[in-house]
Design an enzyme around this catalytic site. Structure first.
Site, short mmCIF file in Angstrom:
data_model
loop_
_atom_site.label_atom_id
_atom_site.label_comp_id
_atom_site.label_asym_id
_atom_site.label_seq_id
_atom_site.Cartn_x
_atom_site.Cartn_y
_atom_site.Cartn_z
N GLU A 94 81.05 60.56 21.04
CA GLU A 94 81.79 61.83 21.11
C GLU A 94 83.09 61.76 20.32
O GLU A 94 83.47 62.73 19.65
CB GLU A 94 82.10 62.19 22.58
CG GLU A 94 80.87 62.40 23.44
CD GLU A 94 80.43 61.15 24.17
OE1 GLU A 94 80.00 61.27 25.33
OE2 GLU A 94 80.52 60.03 23.59
N LEU A 149 64.49 30.70 17.88
CA LEU A 149 64.65 32.03 18.50
C LEU A 149 65.88 32.76 17.98
O LEU A 149 66.50 33.54 18.70
CB LEU A 149 64.72 31.91 20.02
CG LEU A 149 63.49 31.30 20.70
CD1 LEU A 149 63.67 31.30 22.20
CD2 LEU A 149 62.22 32.04 20.32
N GLY A 165 54.88 30.64 25.75
CA GLY A 165 53.48 30.28 25.78
C GLY A 165 52.77 30.89 26.97
O GLY A 165 53.36 31.62 27.77
N GLY A 217 52.47 34.05 31.49
CA GLY A 217 51.61 34.34 32.62
C GLY A 217 52.37 34.40 33.92
O GLY A 217 52.05 35.21 34.81
#
Length: 372
Positions: free
Chosen positions: A54, A206, A304, A309
């Protein structure tokens, strides 16, 4: 809601997306100021601590803001943070109407900004393109409403659903275009997270590689100025400090091992976070709560099959980004997720929200289907 309201808000959202890689921990916000049907000011929030959207739009509009309509993708703030309240700036500028895409989920605002505007005699409307605005800041919204970051799991696989050869070899399953898309996923995230197995097997760093982003000079510079926090889950402290992951810069290590080596990590510029866990496995939900407390809106998991999982089994995944390469790795190769299921009724239903070609590969974006 008029067609012009939607069109101007769409432009404000377009501006807000410029902050996709740099506003953490703040939301991405855009603003358009319109007078007599003409745009007189535009702005977007670039990064925390700098003026909000703004303010930039009002500066551009100048005196033309008086009597104008301001379109903002998020309710103007009403509290003093690093910058003064935007609601007060709009009142001082003399705007006649404010259209917000959505109410701010931040408890410090939560309708107070709109109320401040209404009490000043400004006409207020909210809910224009709200779904689009919420999607743009899904991580910020989740953190404010539930105290957890949005968790996005990135997976690269072959057409037969394999992620690496039996030996662990995985570079490269996908091509350059897909890898560039992953770089952009990293750049937009507050946290990039992996586990010890991946860091050891792939010598993973990473990090965000600016030359692969393809964002242009301005946005690349902003992304470089706000790199994501790199988090390693290493329950037993198996990754040596000499690993490329640690050599790439400061990182946070979440572990449930006895913190006897804390000083070694700190001396090398890293943080060792002791977390509850069992059998060498960190409590993932509590880790996410800690990351949210640090201001993390979006967490990208690049791990992995075991760690990915585990996130899936615990119901902690908000979105899967699957990059599919046109090749087979064979039945002896490693599976996508370590997700042992015995019956069809145990299958985890997903809803595909987007699927498109990325170079020679395909990207599928899927979310858990809560309606199934």
């Amino acid at each position: 809601m008029s067609d012009s309201d939607q069109a101007f808000m769409a432009r404000a959202l377009e501006l807000a997306r410029k902050g996709l890689y740099s506003t953490h921990p703040n939301p991405r916000v855009g603003c358009v100021i319109v007078r007599d049907g003409n745009v007189v000011g535009e702005g977007w929030h670039a990064k925390a601590g700098e003026p909000h959207a703004e303010v930039h739009a009002l500066r551009q509009a100048g005196d033309k803001a008086r009597g104008a309509t301001a379109y903002v993708t998020l309710e103007p703030c009403s509290h003093h943070g690093r910058t003064p309240p935007c609601a007060d700036a709009l009142v001082a500028a003399g705007v006649a109407r404010v259209v917000a895409a959505m109410q701010d989920p931040n408890p410090q605002v939560a309708g107070r900004g709109l109320l401040r505007l209404m009490n000043a005699g400004i006409s207020v409307q909210s809910g224009v393109l709200e779904a689009e605005a919420r999607a743009l800041n899904a991580g910020f919204v989740k953190r404010m409403e539930h105290g957890l970051p949005l968790v996005r799991v990135k997976l690269a696989m072959s057409l037969d659903g394999r992620t690496a050869m039996a030996s662990g070899e995985s570079q490269w399953i996908t091509g350059p275009a897909a890898r560039a898309a992953v770089q952009r996923l990293r750049a937009r995230s507050s946290v990039v997270l992996s586990g010890a197995d991946t860091v050891l097997a792939d010598a993973a760093r990473l990090t965000v590689r600016p030359d692969e982003l393809g964002l242009g000079a301005e946005l690349t510079a902003l992304a470089q100025a706000r790199p994501p926090l790199r988090v390693l889950i290493d329950g037993r402290l198996r990754v040596p400090l000499s690993a490329p992951f640690f050599q790439a810069g400061p990182a946070l290590v979440a572990t449930c091992a006895a913190a006897t080596s804390r000083n070694r990590y700190v001396d090398d510029g890293h943080e060792l976070l002791a977390m509850p866990g069992s059998n060498g496995h960190v409590d993932l939900r509590k880790l996410l709560l800690d990351l949210a407390g640090r201001g993390a809106n979006e967490v990208l998991v690049e791990a992995g099959p075991k760690l990915a999982g585990a996130f899936a089994r615990l119901g902690l995944v908000d979105e899967y980004q699957l990059f599919v390469a046109p090749k087979f790795l064979g039945s002896s190769a490693r599976p996508l997720l370590d997700l042992p299921l015995a019956r069809m009724a145990e299958a985890k239903p997903l809803r595909i929200v987007d699927m498109r070609a990325v170079g020679d590969d395909w990207r599928i974006i899927a979310v858990p289907d809560s309606t199934a």
